[in-house]
Each structure stands twice: as structure tokens, then as C-alpha cells.
Design an enzyme around this catalytic site. Structure first.
Site, mmCIF file in Angstrom:
data_model
loop_
_atom_site.group_PDB
_atom_site.id
_atom_site.type_symbol
_atom_site.label_atom_id
_atom_site.label_comp_id
_atom_site.label_asym_id
_atom_site.label_seq_id
_atom_site.Cartn_x
_atom_site.Cartn_y
_atom_site.Cartn_z
ATOM 1 N N ARG A 236 0.820 -1.225 0.000
ATOM 2 C CA ARG A 236 0.000 0.000 0.000
ATOM 3 C C ARG A 236 0.851 1.272 0.000
ATOM 4 O O ARG A 236 0.405 2.307 -0.472
ATOM 5 C CB ARG A 236 -0.927 0.012 1.201
ATOM 6 C CG ARG A 236 -1.986 -1.080 1.108
ATOM 7 C CD ARG A 236 -3.309 -0.549 1.545
ATOM 8 N NE ARG A 236 -4.341 -1.559 1.458
ATOM 9 C CZ ARG A 236 -5.366 -1.639 2.282
ATOM 10 N NH1 ARG A 236 -5.474 -0.765 3.266
ATOM 11 N NH2 ARG A 236 -6.282 -2.552 2.134
ATOM 12 N N ASP B 166 -15.256 10.696 8.048
ATOM 13 C CA ASP B 166 -14.214 9.677 7.868
ATOM 14 C C ASP B 166 -12.862 10.328 8.153
ATOM 15 O O ASP B 166 -12.729 11.561 8.105
ATOM 16 C CB ASP B 166 -14.246 9.119 6.435
ATOM 17 C CG ASP B 166 -13.646 7.723 6.345
ATOM 18 O OD1 ASP B 166 -14.416 6.741 6.292
ATOM 19 O OD2 ASP B 166 -12.398 7.601 6.361
HETATM 20 C C1 LIG Z 1 -14.432 -0.729 5.926
HETATM 21 S S1 LIG Z 1 -14.893 0.960 5.783
HETATM 22 C C2 LIG Z 1 -16.589 0.870 6.299
HETATM 23 C C3 LIG Z 1 -17.471 1.816 5.527
HETATM 24 C C4 LIG Z 1 -18.965 1.751 5.884
HETATM 25 N N1 LIG Z 1 -19.191 2.140 7.253
HETATM 26 C C5 LIG Z 1 -19.512 0.385 5.625
HETATM 27 O O1 LIG Z 1 -19.753 -0.381 6.576
HETATM 28 O O2 LIG Z 1 -19.699 0.036 4.448
HETATM 29 C C6 LIG Z 1 -14.092 1.678 7.209
HETATM 30 C C7 LIG Z 1 -13.961 3.182 7.136
HETATM 31 O O3 LIG Z 1 -13.554 3.671 8.419
HETATM 32 C C8 LIG Z 1 -12.611 4.700 8.248
HETATM 33 N N2 LIG Z 1 -11.792 4.836 9.474
HETATM 34 C C9 LIG Z 1 -10.805 4.029 9.914
HETATM 35 N N3 LIG Z 1 -10.274 4.500 11.042
HETATM 36 C C10 LIG Z 1 -10.946 5.641 11.334
HETATM 37 C C11 LIG Z 1 -10.849 6.603 12.388
HETATM 38 N N4 LIG Z 1 -9.949 6.483 13.357
HETATM 39 N N5 LIG Z 1 -11.689 7.656 12.354
HETATM 40 C C12 LIG Z 1 -12.605 7.792 11.360
HETATM 41 N N6 LIG Z 1 -12.740 6.927 10.340
HETATM 42 C C13 LIG Z 1 -11.916 5.859 10.326
HETATM 43 C C14 LIG Z 1 -11.805 4.253 7.033
HETATM 44 O O4 LIG Z 1 -11.140 5.336 6.414
HETATM 45 C C15 LIG Z 1 -12.880 3.622 6.165
HETATM 46 O O5 LIG Z 1 -13.410 4.526 5.224
#
Ligand SMILES: C[S@@+](CC[C@H](N)C(=O)[O-])C[C@H]1O[C@@H](n2cnc3c(N)ncnc32)[C@H](O)[C@@H]1O
Length: 299
Positions: free
Chosen positions: A55, A164
């Protein structure tokens, strides 16, 4: 690709990947994992070393850096603050889709919205938060669900907050442009009513969320590990497939903080393999991975 069992042997040399384009040592991996844990709250086990390499390798090429050691030093320096954000963005997992785990949207439509619609029509606020919204599919699915119950929501006090940590996915969400395959789960009617067909630069057919749909959703950068500026409460919060990547203590803290932002009887939707561990007294289960704020709980 390096095999799981090979890592300890390679670590003895201090190199996770020897002979690769860029030198990547175990020490580099630990530095990156520490920054990621500090900034995003996400633990990176050693098994993820190949993923980290693949990545971040593009970032090294873009910056013209020859080793991960130099990359780590840059990211840790003052001038590297912006790169630190790129690094966090590159390491987060952003998989999502429209109406993922559809039973949550059914619950919202049939068990949450009906008791609120009348009040919203009288001018009461309706607030829903998609925490960890990725590229917008989740908050737009929420918006489509709200519109199915309140078609004129745009003219009422209805707001969906989408947050996000990753700026790139927020930009994508704000633009609201999706390939045809991504909106396959939507009905013909939903597409016709709330999306506009168009072509992207490669002349592929894409669909853009229409103005009325976009007007309901505000995209904002927010690290769930940091301060939360919001003062109001939410009738529903979607925090799905986000906390699962956090360490146990951080997860428990998030569930408590989210409970504190729900209205009485408000709903928290979590991912299919998540549970509100460490905060069960704050909630009662109201469906599969659907939690209601427990009575007498004010967060
Ligand atoms: C796997 S995606 C899930 C998206 C959506 N909630 C779903 O279930 O389809 C996880 C998201 O969480 C965000 N994320 C990870 N760590 C985070 C943090 N500390 N604060 C805010 N967002 C975060 C990532 O950037 C990513 O876009």
C-alpha cells in the site's frame, strides 16, 4: 508475496523484505504500525507487513524516496505532516457498498422513522450520523431510506452527517459519482428519482447522486480517535465495520462516546461481526447488530 511463516526468519535479518524494490525492515514496519495506532487507533499485526509494503510503495515512488527508513523519517518530521495523512489514507480499508447489510436500512425505515415523521413535518430536527462513511455509499443509502419515508426531506430539518478519517474517500463521497455496477442494488425508481446518468472521463457510464440526495448529506473529516465537535444528538448512528479495526479499549471507548450522542431510544447500527463490548449496559439489542440506547441512559 511473502508467506506468514517466513516472517520470523526474515526478522532475524532485520529485514521484512529483502531484495524488493525498496528496503523495508522490521523496524520500519514497527514505526509505521505505531504511527497508525496513534493516529487512527488501528492495530497492525505483523502479518500485515506485506499489505503495508504494497500500500505504501506508491507513496515512496511518488516522493522519490529509496527506503522505508527515509519514508518513516519524513512522515515523522514536521514537513511530513501532509504525507502522514496520505499514509493513514493508504492504510485504511475503505470497502463499502450501497445498502450493505440491508436489514439495518429496513430497521431504520420501519422501526425508527415512522415515529419521527410527524415531528419532522412539524419542524423537529432529524439527525443521522454515518461514522466511518468511506466513499459515501452508506450515507447515501441512509438518505435514500429517509427519502422513501419523507420524499420532501430536503425542505425539512433533515441532515445526515458523514465522517471519515480519509480525505480521499470524503472527496469521492462529496462528488457522489458511482459506476453502474456500484448502484446495481438500487431499484430503477431510486435511480430515476435520485441519480443522474452521465459518462466519466473514460466514457464509462456512471451515475451521480442528484442534488436533492446530495443536499441531505454533509461530508466532514473526523478522526474517531480524536475530539468530536458535535454538540447535538442523533436519532440514529451507523458505525459499521470501523471499530472492528480498533484495539479493544478503543472500541469500548467509542461505544460509550456514541451512546452519549444518541437521543433517548436512539439506534446504533454496527457491523455484522461487531458487538458493543464493554458498553452493553448502555444498550439493548433491537435486531441483528442493532442497538437501542437503554432506557434511563443518557450516554
Ligand atoms: C471498511 S470501511 C466501512 C465503511 C462503511 N461504514 C460500511 O460499513 O460500508 C471503514 C472506514 O472507516 C474509516 N476509518 C478508519 N479508522 C478511522 C478513524 N480512526 N476515524 C474515522 N474513520 C476511520 C476508514 O477510512 C474507512 O473509510
Amino acid at each position: 508475496m511473502i508467506e506468514k511463516g517466513q516472517l520470523p526468519a526474515l526478522r532475524a535479518h532485520g529485514a521484512v523484505f529483502e531484495g524488493r524494490e525498496f528496503a523495508f525492515t522490521n523496524r520500519d514496519f514497527r514505526r509505521i504500525a505505531e504511527i497508525f495506532r496513534e493516529d487512527a487507533g488501528i492495530a497492525l499485526p505483523e502479518i500485515k507487513a506485506p499489505l503495508v509494503y504494497s500500500r505504501l510503495v506508491k507513496r515512496l515512488r511518488t516522493l522519490g524516496l529509496e527506503t522505508f527508513k527515509r519514508y518513516c523519517a519524513f512522515v515523522e518530521s514536521e514537513e511530513g505532516a501532509a504525507e502522514r495523512e496520505h499514509m493513514i489514507a493508504a492504510l485504511t480499508t475503505n470497502i463499502t457498498r450501497f445498502f450493505r447489510e440491508p436489514h439495518h436500512f429496513e430497521h431504520l425505515k420501519y422501526k425508527v422513522l415512522p415515529s419521527l415523521v410527524e415531528g419532522v413535518r412539524r419542524g423537529n430536527p432529524l439527525r443521522i450520523w454515518s461514522a466511518g462513511c468511506s466513499s459515501g455509499e452508506e450515507p447515501y443509502s441512509i438518505a435514500l431510506t429517509v427519502l422513501s419515508a419523507i420524499p420532501d426531506a430536503e425542505r425539512l430539518d433533515v441532515k445526515i452527517l458523514a465522517t471519515d478519517i480519509n480525505k480521499d474517500v470524503l472527496t469521492a463521497g462529496h462528488q457522489g459519482v458511482y459506476p453502474e455496477s456500484a448502484i446495481a442494488q438500487l431499484s430503477r425508481q431510486q435511480r430515476a428519482d435520485w441519480f443522474t446518468p452521465s459518462r466519466d472521463a473514460g466514457r464509462e457510464k456512471v451515475w451521480r447522486a442528484g442534488e436533492a440526495l446530495r443536499a441531505l448529506v454533509s461530508f466532514r473529516e473526523l478522526n474517531l480517535m480524536g475530539e468530536w465537535p458535535m454538540k447535538q444528538s442523533y436519532q440514529a448512528i451507523f458505525c459499521r465495520n470501523v471499530a472492528i479495526y480498533f484495539e479493544d479499549k478503543a472500541q469500548t471507548l467509542i461505544w460509550h462516546r456514541l451512546a452519549g450522542l444518541l437521543t433517548p431510544g436512539g439506534c446504533l447500527y454496527v457491523g455484522h461481526s461487531e458487538r458493543v463490548n464493554g458498553a452493553t449496559e448502555k444498550f439493548r439489542l433491537d435486531g441483528c447488530t442493532t442497538y437501542r440506547l437503554a432506557e434511563g441512559t443518557s450516554g
